[in-house]
Motif scaffolding. Sequence first.
Motif, PDB file in Angstrom:
ATOM      1  N   MET A   1       0.849  -1.186   0.000  1.00 44.89           N
ATOM      2  CA  MET A   1       0.000   0.000   0.000  1.00 44.89           C
ATOM      3  C   MET A   1       0.885   1.237   0.000  1.00 44.89           C
ATOM      4  SD  MET A   1      -3.162   0.818   2.568  1.00 44.89           S
ATOM      5  CE  MET A   1      -4.225  -0.402   1.806  1.00 44.89           C
ATOM      6  N   LEU A   2       0.520   2.188  -0.816  1.00 52.41           N
ATOM      7  CA  LEU A   2       1.320   3.408  -0.924  1.00 52.41           C
ATOM      8  C   LEU A   2       0.393   4.599  -0.723  1.00 52.41           C
ATOM      9  CD1 LEU A   2       4.201   4.449  -1.580  1.00 52.41           C
ATOM     10  CD2 LEU A   2       3.494   4.566  -3.974  1.00 52.41           C
ATOM     11  N   LEU A   3       0.662   5.375   0.331  1.00 57.84           N
ATOM     12  CA  LEU A   3      -0.168   6.520   0.690  1.00 57.84           C
ATOM     13  C   LEU A   3       0.610   7.809   0.474  1.00 57.84           C
ATOM     14  CD1 LEU A   3      -2.599   7.917   2.147  1.00 57.84           C
ATOM     15  CD2 LEU A   3      -1.395   7.433   4.307  1.00 57.84           C
ATOM     16  N   SER A   4      -0.004   8.773  -0.194  1.00 49.79           N
ATOM     17  CA  SER A   4       0.611  10.082  -0.384  1.00 49.79           C
ATOM     18  C   SER A   4      -0.361  11.162   0.079  1.00 49.79           C
ATOM     19  CB  SER A   4       0.976  10.316  -1.856  1.00 49.79           C
ATOM     20  OG  SER A   4       1.440  11.653  -2.042  1.00 49.79           O
ATOM     21  N   PRO A   5      -0.128  11.732   1.272  1.00 47.28           N
ATOM     22  CA  PRO A   5      -0.999  12.834   1.720  1.00 47.28           C
ATOM     23  C   PRO A   5      -0.932  14.049   0.798  1.00 47.28           C
ATOM     24  CG  PRO A   5       0.237  11.910   3.568  1.00 47.28           C
ATOM     25  CD  PRO A   5       0.828  11.322   2.319  1.00 47.28           C
ATOM     26  N   LYS A   6       0.241  14.366   0.261  1.00 44.15           N
ATOM     27  CA  LYS A   6       0.373  15.548  -0.592  1.00 44.15           C
ATOM     28  C   LYS A   6      -0.406  15.378  -1.887  1.00 44.15           C
ATOM     29  CE  LYS A   6       3.632  18.480  -3.090  1.00 44.15           C
ATOM     30  NZ  LYS A   6       5.048  18.809  -3.358  1.00 44.15           N
ATOM     31  N   TYR A   7      -0.223  14.241  -2.543  1.00 42.56           N
ATOM     32  CA  TYR A   7      -0.889  14.021  -3.832  1.00 42.56           C
ATOM     33  C   TYR A   7      -2.247  13.335  -3.662  1.00 42.56           C
ATOM     34  CZ  TYR A   7       3.526  15.429  -5.867  1.00 42.56           C
ATOM     35  OH  TYR A   7       4.643  16.146  -6.212  1.00 42.56           O
ATOM     36  N   ARG A   8      -2.605  13.050  -2.427  1.00 42.04           N
ATOM     37  CA  ARG A   8      -3.954  12.584  -2.078  1.00 42.04           C
ATOM     38  C   ARG A   8      -4.349  11.322  -2.844  1.00 42.04           C
ATOM     39  NH1 ARG A   8      -7.266  16.861   0.167  1.00 42.04           N
ATOM     40  NH2 ARG A   8      -9.052  15.966  -0.918  1.00 42.04           N
ATOM     41  N   PHE A   9      -3.465  10.323  -2.765  1.00 41.42           N
ATOM     42  CA  PHE A   9      -3.829   9.033  -3.349  1.00 41.42           C
ATOM     43  C   PHE A   9      -3.433   7.902  -2.423  1.00 41.42           C
ATOM     44  CE2 PHE A   9       0.535   9.373  -5.118  1.00 41.42           C
ATOM     45  CZ  PHE A   9       1.033   8.104  -4.853  1.00 41.42           C
ATOM     46  N   LEU A  10      -4.096   6.778  -2.621  1.00 38.77           N
ATOM     47  CA  LEU A  10      -3.797   5.545  -1.907  1.00 38.77           C
ATOM     48  C   LEU A  10      -3.769   4.422  -2.927  1.00 38.77           C
ATOM     49  CD1 LEU A  10      -3.518   4.130   0.967  1.00 38.77           C
ATOM     50  CD2 LEU A  10      -5.945   3.555   0.680  1.00 38.77           C
ATOM     51  N   PHE A  11      -2.603   3.802  -3.073  1.00 40.05           N
ATOM     52  CA  PHE A  11      -2.480   2.668  -3.979  1.00 40.05           C
ATOM     53  C   PHE A  11      -2.553   1.386  -3.176  1.00 40.05           C
ATOM     54  CE2 PHE A  11       0.606  -0.385  -6.030  1.00 40.05           C
ATOM     55  CZ  PHE A  11      -0.320  -0.874  -6.930  1.00 40.05           C
ATOM     56  N   VAL A  12      -3.545   0.553  -3.467  1.00 39.66           N
ATOM     57  CA  VAL A  12      -3.731  -0.732  -2.796  1.00 39.66           C
ATOM     58  C   VAL A  12      -3.003  -1.787  -3.628  1.00 39.66           C
ATOM     59  CG1 VAL A  12      -5.410  -2.415  -1.968  1.00 39.66           C
ATOM     60  CG2 VAL A  12      -5.961   0.035  -1.908  1.00 39.66           C
ATOM     61  N   HIS A  13      -1.955  -2.349  -3.050  1.00 42.91           N
ATOM     62  CA  HIS A  13      -1.043  -3.231  -3.789  1.00 42.91           C
ATOM     63  C   HIS A  13      -1.446  -4.688  -3.590  1.00 42.91           C
ATOM     64  CE1 HIS A  13       3.460  -4.404  -4.647  1.00 42.91           C
ATOM     65  NE2 HIS A  13       2.579  -5.089  -5.368  1.00 42.91           N
ATOM     66  N   ILE A  14      -2.091  -5.253  -4.591  1.00 42.25           N
ATOM     67  CA  ILE A  14      -2.434  -6.676  -4.602  1.00 42.25           C
ATOM     68  C   ILE A  14      -1.264  -7.438  -5.211  1.00 42.25           C
ATOM     69  CG2 ILE A  14      -4.078  -8.413  -5.388  1.00 42.25           C
ATOM     70  CD1 ILE A  14      -6.141  -6.144  -5.638  1.00 42.25           C
ATOM     71  N   ALA A  15      -0.849  -8.522  -4.588  1.00 38.02           N
ATOM     72  CA  ALA A  15       0.340  -9.251  -5.036  1.00 38.02           C
ATOM     73  C   ALA A  15       0.164  -9.784  -6.450  1.00 38.02           C
ATOM     74  CB  ALA A  15       0.623 -10.416  -4.080  1.00 38.02           C
ATOM     75  N   LYS A  16       1.249  -9.725  -7.226  1.00 40.57           N
ATOM     76  CA  LYS A  16       1.343 -10.307  -8.573  1.00 40.57           C
ATOM     77  C   LYS A  16       0.411  -9.650  -9.581  1.00 40.57           C
ATOM     78  CE  LYS A  16       3.884 -12.858  -9.146  1.00 40.57           C
ATOM     79  NZ  LYS A  16       5.318 -12.550  -9.393  1.00 40.57           N
ATOM     80  N   THR A  17       0.162  -8.342  -9.427  1.00 41.08           N
ATOM     81  CA  THR A  17      -0.706  -7.631 -10.366  1.00 41.08           C
ATOM     82  C   THR A  17      -0.006  -6.442 -11.024  1.00 41.08           C
ATOM     83  OG1 THR A  17      -1.589  -6.189  -8.639  1.00 41.08           O
ATOM     84  CG2 THR A  17      -2.770  -8.263  -9.036  1.00 41.08           C
ATOM     85  N   GLY A  18       1.326  -6.423 -10.981  1.00 44.59           N
ATOM     86  CA  GLY A  18       2.068  -5.293 -11.522  1.00 44.59           C
ATOM     87  C   GLY A  18       2.322  -4.198 -10.516  1.00 44.59           C
ATOM     88  N   GLY A  19       1.982  -4.451  -9.261  1.00 45.57           N
ATOM     89  CA  GLY A  19       2.096  -3.418  -8.235  1.00 45.57           C
ATOM     90  C   GLY A  19       3.515  -2.974  -7.944  1.00 45.57           C
ATOM     91  N   THR A  20       4.487  -3.871  -8.090  1.00 40.79           N
ATOM     92  CA  THR A  20       5.884  -3.482  -7.855  1.00 40.79           C
ATOM     93  C   THR A  20       6.311  -2.420  -8.864  1.00 40.79           C
ATOM     94  OG1 THR A  20       6.408  -5.658  -6.938  1.00 40.79           O
ATOM     95  CG2 THR A  20       8.263  -4.314  -7.688  1.00 40.79           C
ATOM     96  N   SER A  21       5.877  -2.560 -10.110  1.00 42.77           N
ATOM     97  CA  SER A  21       6.179  -1.561 -11.135  1.00 42.77           C
ATOM     98  C   SER A  21       5.481  -0.237 -10.826  1.00 42.77           C
ATOM     99  CB  SER A  21       5.743  -2.069 -12.514  1.00 42.77           C
ATOM    100  OG  SER A  21       6.508  -3.186 -12.908  1.00 42.77           O
ATOM    101  N   VAL A  22       4.229  -0.300 -10.387  1.00 37.05           N
ATOM    102  CA  VAL A  22       3.486   0.911 -10.050  1.00 37.05           C
ATOM    103  C   VAL A  22       4.152   1.640  -8.887  1.00 37.05           C
ATOM    104  CG1 VAL A  22       1.283   1.795  -9.165  1.00 37.05           C
ATOM    105  CG2 VAL A  22       1.309   0.031 -10.958  1.00 37.05           C
ATOM    106  N   ARG A  23       4.516   0.891  -7.858  1.00 39.26           N
ATOM    107  CA  ARG A  23       5.191   1.506  -6.710  1.00 39.26           C
ATOM    108  C   ARG A  23       6.500   2.167  -7.131  1.00 39.26           C
ATOM    109  NH1 ARG A  23       3.693  -0.215  -1.438  1.00 39.26           N
ATOM    110  NH2 ARG A  23       5.781   0.351  -0.766  1.00 39.26           N
ATOM    111  N   ALA A  24       7.279   1.469  -7.960  1.00 37.15           N
ATOM    112  CA  ALA A  24       8.560   2.023  -8.404  1.00 37.15           C
ATOM    113  C   ALA A  24       8.360   3.311  -9.192  1.00 37.15           C
ATOM    114  CB  ALA A  24       9.303   0.991  -9.252  1.00 37.15           C
ATOM    115  N   ALA A  25       7.313   3.357 -10.015  1.00 36.43           N
ATOM    116  CA  ALA A  25       7.047   4.543 -10.812  1.00 36.43           C
ATOM    117  C   ALA A  25       6.625   5.732  -9.954  1.00 36.43           C
ATOM    118  CB  ALA A  25       5.971   4.235 -11.849  1.00 36.43           C
TER     119      ALA A  25
END
Length: 220
Positions: A1-25
């Motif tokens: 899970m990746l939370l950004s108060p400044k950019y006001r988003f929450l990324f819910v990271h489900i395993a094996k769905t490309g989430g590692t790439s999304v987090r890195a980006a």
Amino acid sequence: MLLSPKYRFLFVHIAKTGGTSVRAALEGLRWRDPWYWSMFLCSRLSHLSGHRIATKLPRHAKAIAAKEMLPKEVYDGLFKFAFVRNPWDLQVSSFHHIRRERPQYLGGHTEFEPFLRWKLDPERPYQYHVDTSIELQSDYLIDLHGAVIVDFIGRYERLHEDFAIACEHIGIPAPALPHARKATDRSKDYRGYYTDETAELVARHFAADVELLGYRFERD
């Protein structure tokens, strides 16, 4: 899970769905967030306590955890998104990942079909690295009443396009998506791994995902 108060988003990271790439980006945004260092400190304190003090949203936490832990106005004000994946394809990906990086968790099964049968056996002892990939993806997206509590559900099958849509909602240019953990040891077509019986095993186990997300196993 990746939370950004400044950019006001929450990324819910489900395993094996490309989430590692999304987090890195999205990782670079954290350095621009004035909340970063306080969140980093909480993360370290949580780690040092063995994650017993609830100061960190775990990497693969479900959306309901954030909804329960964050103030309602904060959670409601976030753009909440996740990516999902065809469950039959996900199981093939998980098998190759475990065989490649954690073969000690294969339960002695080096081929996909016996491993899948063992993996889905309800009598098998729990093992985190194995069981994470057979959790229902839908459970990451819903509240205790079954209502979807994220704003956007992207698809692994169109990862780049849906990531661009998510970034548009966040209000940032879409960063390049690195292809993290690209597999080179599997066939691209997951269907060849299955018999009719094993395909039905996955269909039954992931029935809630099939219903909510609309995935199907289709032979040529």
